[in-house]
Design a protein around this motif. Structure first.
Motif, PDB file in Angstrom:
ATOM      1  N   PHE A  85       0.929  -1.143  -0.412  1.00  0.00           N
ATOM      2  CA  PHE A  85      -0.087   0.116  -0.077  1.00  0.00           C
ATOM      3  C   PHE A  85       1.171   1.348   0.401  1.00  0.00           C
ATOM      4  N   LEU A  86       1.482   1.238   1.022  1.00  0.00           N
ATOM      5  CA  LEU A  86       2.442   2.416   0.892  1.00  0.00           C
ATOM      6  C   LEU A  86       3.631   2.558  -0.292  1.00  0.00           C
ATOM      7  N   VAL A  89      -0.075   3.312  -3.513  1.00  0.00           N
ATOM      8  CA  VAL A  89      -0.991   3.972  -3.674  1.00  0.00           C
ATOM      9  C   VAL A  89      -0.168   5.272  -2.536  1.00  0.00           C
ATOM     10  N   LEU A  90       0.243   5.137  -1.937  1.00  0.00           N
ATOM     11  CA  LEU A  90       0.562   6.344  -1.269  1.00  0.00           C
ATOM     12  C   LEU A  90       2.341   6.914  -2.047  1.00  0.00           C
ATOM     13  N   LYS A  91       2.783   5.810  -3.150  1.00  0.00           N
ATOM     14  CA  LYS A  91       4.062   6.178  -3.326  1.00  0.00           C
ATOM     15  C   LYS A  91       5.784   6.484  -3.251  1.00  0.00           C
ATOM     16  N   MET A  92       5.891   5.904  -1.711  1.00  0.00           N
ATOM     17  CA  MET A  92       6.908   6.200  -1.106  1.00  0.00           C
ATOM     18  C   MET A  92       7.978   5.156  -1.899  1.00  0.00           C
TER      19      MET A  92
END
Lengths: 222, 222
Positions: A85-86, A89-92
DNA sequence: CAAGGTATTTTGATAGCTCAAAATGAGTTT
DNA sequence: AAACTCATTTTGAGCTATCAAAATACCTTG
């Protein structure tokens, strides 16, 4: 509910069991993984054994019970889905998500977990290529070759990187060896402990056998 | 790093300060909010005071220092952004997200928080209409009328619901009184402790003054 | 087999957070 | 003022998770 300490003991035990002879994990190995002193592990393991989560063979080691394994797989599932997810979705940065997931894995309910899983399209691996345990507790046990064990010449696809340190992941990324990349081993020098690899469009790159062993591959276009 | 226990003390103190006379929160109030016995609060508050996070006036109450307030606002920001994420992105029921956020707020780094904020488009309120503190620690202090305090007749827009219990939120939802809804107070009977409201296209609905007081409104089309 | 070396376990303490119940303070009420 | 009430604080204790350091067991080596 298992405390996050308990969840961590079980998760690291699961990770340590993979590849531990006889499935019995020495207390010291667990202590190292958890960054606590051995005496602490002895104490905790006895408590976990009382709760039926592990089996303790005094002076030999410890292993998960079926119930302990169930809990551990759920934690690992949370960890890897959170990482996914990180990144997705959060583009980390994939090198940073491990530490974040280490915290979040203990705060995520099964309900949120399942919605996250659906949002991500029920992925089978995380950004490092590590398999994500299914909701039913099935964990793919596929065995892969590594850049250290492959013969030269044939094209290979990177499928997994088995190390979480920021430094190593940054290096892998910068070298274009992240999962999905295609490479070829051009040279192996066991005496010097070195392998050299080459991306289709790139200059050759030398790696220690240790580093190469952490990069898992499969035959390309299979 | 503040433990999640400390974060909870500070967060509930912040919430309790709103509307506490003189800003001093009685120990008992905090004990109630945290579901611990008063003696525990006394002990913890002294420790927090030693750390400069609160000011303790023995036998009178406690209040946040500037530093304590900073930490508390950050926790509240995490809580409300997580709630927003759970509803907007994961499509969860708004009545369920409070308990989830209660856990996640302590596991979220500032880095992840900021990316979440960006993903959500830097929202100013959460799904209950509660204002989200800014990254700089500014918290909107807008004062709203409630369905219990409004004159009859004029069209009103629900802007906020100040209660987190699942039951109440389900009721509000089922009654079409969630934030964004437009209603009109049709009748107020203070003696009976009742107000009656009506949605444009709906049958009249009776509410206790207590319940109506938890639904904050603003004049519609203003 | 005795001696060493190493991993493990035991022992004694500590930090953080909590409770139950007794003691205290402060503000009424009579 | 004495008695009463109620919130708050104190005291004594417990639980979880940890460490440092001493004791123990097992395996190997001489």
């Amino acid at each position: 509910m298992a405390s996050s300490t308990v969840e961590n003991y079980l998760k690291h035990l699961l990770l340590a069991e993979e590849g531990a002879a006889g499935g019995l994990v020495p207390m010291g190995a667990l202590a190292g993984a958890l960054a606590v002193v051995p005496g602490t592990v002895t104490t905790m393991v006895k408590a976990l054994a009382d709760d039926g989560l592990v089996e303790h063979r005094p002076r030999h080691g410890v292993r998960l019970t079926a119930e302990g394994r169930r809990v551990a797989l759920n934690v690992l599932r949370k960890h890897r889905l959170v990482e996914t997810f990180l990144v997705k979705v959060l583009k980390m940065d994939w090198a940073e998500v491990h530490v974040e997931a280490e915290q979040l894995e203990h705060a995520l309910s099964d309900n949120v977990l399942d919605r996250l899983d659906a949002l991500l399209g029920r992925p089978e691996t995380d950004p490092h290529g590590d398999p994500i345990p299914s909701a039913q507790g099935r964990l793919s046990a596929e065995v892969h070759a590594t850049l250290a064990s492959c013969a030269t010449g044939r094209p290979l696809r990177v499928v997994r990187v088995t190390e979480q340190s920021k430094e190593f992941l940054h290096f892998v990324d910068a070298s274009g060896l992240a999962p999905g990349a295609t490479v070829r081993v051009t040279e192996r020098n066991l005496a010097a402990g070195l392998v050299t690899v080459k991306k289709s469009a790139g200059r050759p790159l030398a790696l220690s056998l240790t580093a190469a062993g952490k990069i898992l591959v499969a035959p390309a276009r299979g």
